[in-house]
Design a protein around this motif. Structure first.
Motif, PDB file in Angstrom:
ATOM      1  N   LEU A  20       0.844  -1.197   0.000  1.00  0.00           N
ATOM      2  CA  LEU A  20       0.000   0.000   0.000  1.00  0.00           C
ATOM      3  C   LEU A  20       0.880   1.248   0.000  1.00  0.00           C
ATOM      4  O   LEU A  20       1.805   1.354   0.806  1.00  0.00           O
ATOM      5  N   LEU A  21       0.576   2.197  -0.903  1.00  0.00           N
ATOM      6  CA  LEU A  21       1.216   3.516  -0.882  1.00  0.00           C
ATOM      7  C   LEU A  21       0.227   4.471  -0.229  1.00  0.00           C
ATOM      8  O   LEU A  21      -0.860   4.716  -0.781  1.00  0.00           O
ATOM      9  N   VAL A  22       0.596   4.989   0.948  1.00  0.00           N
ATOM     10  CA  VAL A  22      -0.358   5.818   1.699  1.00  0.00           C
ATOM     11  C   VAL A  22       0.301   7.111   2.147  1.00  0.00           C
ATOM     12  O   VAL A  22       1.522   7.244   2.123  1.00  0.00           O
ATOM     13  N   ARG A  23      -0.541   8.058   2.557  1.00  0.00           N
ATOM     14  CA  ARG A  23      -0.043   9.273   3.186  1.00  0.00           C
ATOM     15  C   ARG A  23       0.633   8.878   4.503  1.00  0.00           C
ATOM     16  O   ARG A  23       0.135   7.953   5.198  1.00  0.00           O
ATOM     17  N   PRO A  24       1.738   9.563   4.893  1.00  0.00           N
ATOM     18  CA  PRO A  24       2.431   9.193   6.143  1.00  0.00           C
ATOM     19  C   PRO A  24       1.487   9.131   7.340  1.00  0.00           C
ATOM     20  O   PRO A  24       1.615   8.241   8.191  1.00  0.00           O
ATOM     21  N   SER A  25       0.481  10.020   7.380  1.00  0.00           N
ATOM     22  CA  SER A  25      -0.432  10.036   8.534  1.00  0.00           C
ATOM     23  C   SER A  25      -1.287   8.770   8.601  1.00  0.00           C
ATOM     24  O   SER A  25      -1.891   8.479   9.634  1.00  0.00           O
ATOM     25  N   GLN A  26      -1.360   8.022   7.502  1.00  0.00           N
ATOM     26  CA  GLN A  26      -2.214   6.826   7.489  1.00  0.00           C
ATOM     27  C   GLN A  26      -1.405   5.530   7.563  1.00  0.00           C
ATOM     28  O   GLN A  26      -1.968   4.441   7.490  1.00  0.00           O
ATOM     29  N   ALA A  27      -0.067   5.665   7.692  1.00  0.00           N
ATOM     30  CA  ALA A  27       0.787   4.470   7.643  1.00  0.00           C
ATOM     31  C   ALA A  27       0.449   3.491   8.763  1.00  0.00           C
ATOM     32  O   ALA A  27       0.409   2.274   8.540  1.00  0.00           O
ATOM     33  N   GLY A  28       0.197   4.019   9.966  1.00  0.00           N
ATOM     34  CA  GLY A  28      -0.093   3.139  11.101  1.00  0.00           C
ATOM     35  C   GLY A  28      -1.355   2.332  10.884  1.00  0.00           C
ATOM     36  O   GLY A  28      -1.368   1.107  11.017  1.00  0.00           O
TER      37      GLY A  28
END
Ligand code: NAD
Length: 263
Positions: free
Chosen positions: A31-39
């Motif tokens: 998954l490539l996600v925004r850093p805020s959604q990595a967790g």
């Protein structure tokens, strides 16, 4: 199969759920996600990256974009250039002629291709197939409950909560529709790209107090067949702006690459 997915919003989460329920979860998912959604994304069990370069370095066989218009420029264009096939859900982004040209050039350079799923509607196979027969007209009507148009320019044109009758507030072509109503541009753009193009595809938007779902109606006349479709889209629980059918359309694209008979 190694599946790359861009975005960790409503469509991605629901997509992973459908693939799991159907027993078709790819062997590897990045998954490539925004850093805020990595967790939150890591809790899905998939590998998580936050840079487009890292997604490409992971080497997925197929990338599905379920993020937004910016992701097409940031991540889909380089992935296509690197030879990776991409399914793009944010089809309205291609109303931007410069971005459309970048997508096409990148796919050509990489020897890859961009696949546009039917998304919230159906019948796109027939429209695209009829193209060589000569398409005479494509008219699309987007009909939603008044309050579903909140946050769009319709708010300035109509007193949405007070409407008692269906009210057409936009009539124009698919390019004008996509530019003025970008959050509602995906279906108009899909029909334009499958058929007559952005300038000749006619679009109407209706605020209708008599409906509770997002209704897509379109009519095609062509040299080989005329048809009309009406799709009553049930909203996704997590994002009412997205029809649930879109999730299943994307799942179909993934599952069709993992089966012996694709349909
Ligand atoms: N083709 C169709 O018929 C159709 C139908 C519905 C929605 N869509 C489109 O699909 C897309 C996703 O819809 P959704 O309901 O999942 O939206 P959503 O808002 O629930 O989720 C999108 C997620 O992607 C993330 N994101 C945005 N840009 C990103 C980027 N560059 N890199 C990584 N993450 C990024 C956002 O932070 C958000 O979490 C939207 O562009 C929407 O317009 C298409």
């Amino acid at each position: 199969m190694h599946l790359g997915v861009i975005g960790y919003g409503n469509i991605t989460r629901a997509l992973l759920g459908v693939l799991a329920r159907e027993g078709k979860m790819p062997a590897r998912v990045t998954l490539l996600v925004r850093p805020s959604q990595a967790g939150a994304a890591a809790e899905s069990g998939a590998s998580v990256v936050t840079e487009a370069t890292a997604l490409m370095a992971a080497g997925p066989d197929l990338i599905v974009e379920c993020a937004g218009h910016s992701a097409v420029a940031e991540a889909v264009v380089p992935a296509l250039g690197a030879g990776i096939e991409c399914v793009v859900v944010s089809i309205g982004a291609l109303a931007d002629a410069a971005l459309h040209a970048d997508v096409t050039a990148a796919a050509k350079k990489g020897g890859s291709r961009v696949v546009l799923p039917a998304g919230a509607i159906g019948g796109v196979d027939l429209l695209a197939a009829l193209k060589p027969s000569g398409i005479e007209a494509v008219t699309y009507v987007s009909r939603k409950p008044p309050l579903a148009w909140r946050g769009t320019p319709a708010e300035a044109l109509l007193d949405l909560p007070a409407l008692t009758e269906p009210t057409t507030f936009f009539t124009g072509n698919a390019r004008e529709a996509a530019l003025a109503y970008p959050k509602n541009a995906n279906v108009a753009a899909t029909l334009a790209l499958a058929g007559l193009g952005f300038e000749a595809t006619r679009v109407e938007m209706v605020a209708d107090p008599g409906v509770s779902q997002n209704i897509h109606e379109y009519r095609v006349t062509s040299g080989a067949a005329d048809y009309a479709m009406r799709i009553e889209g049930k909203p996704s629980p997590d994002n009412p702006k997205t029809s649930l059918a879109t999730v299943y359309s994307v799942a179909r694209e993934v599952m069709n690459r993992m089966t012996e008979v694709a349909i």
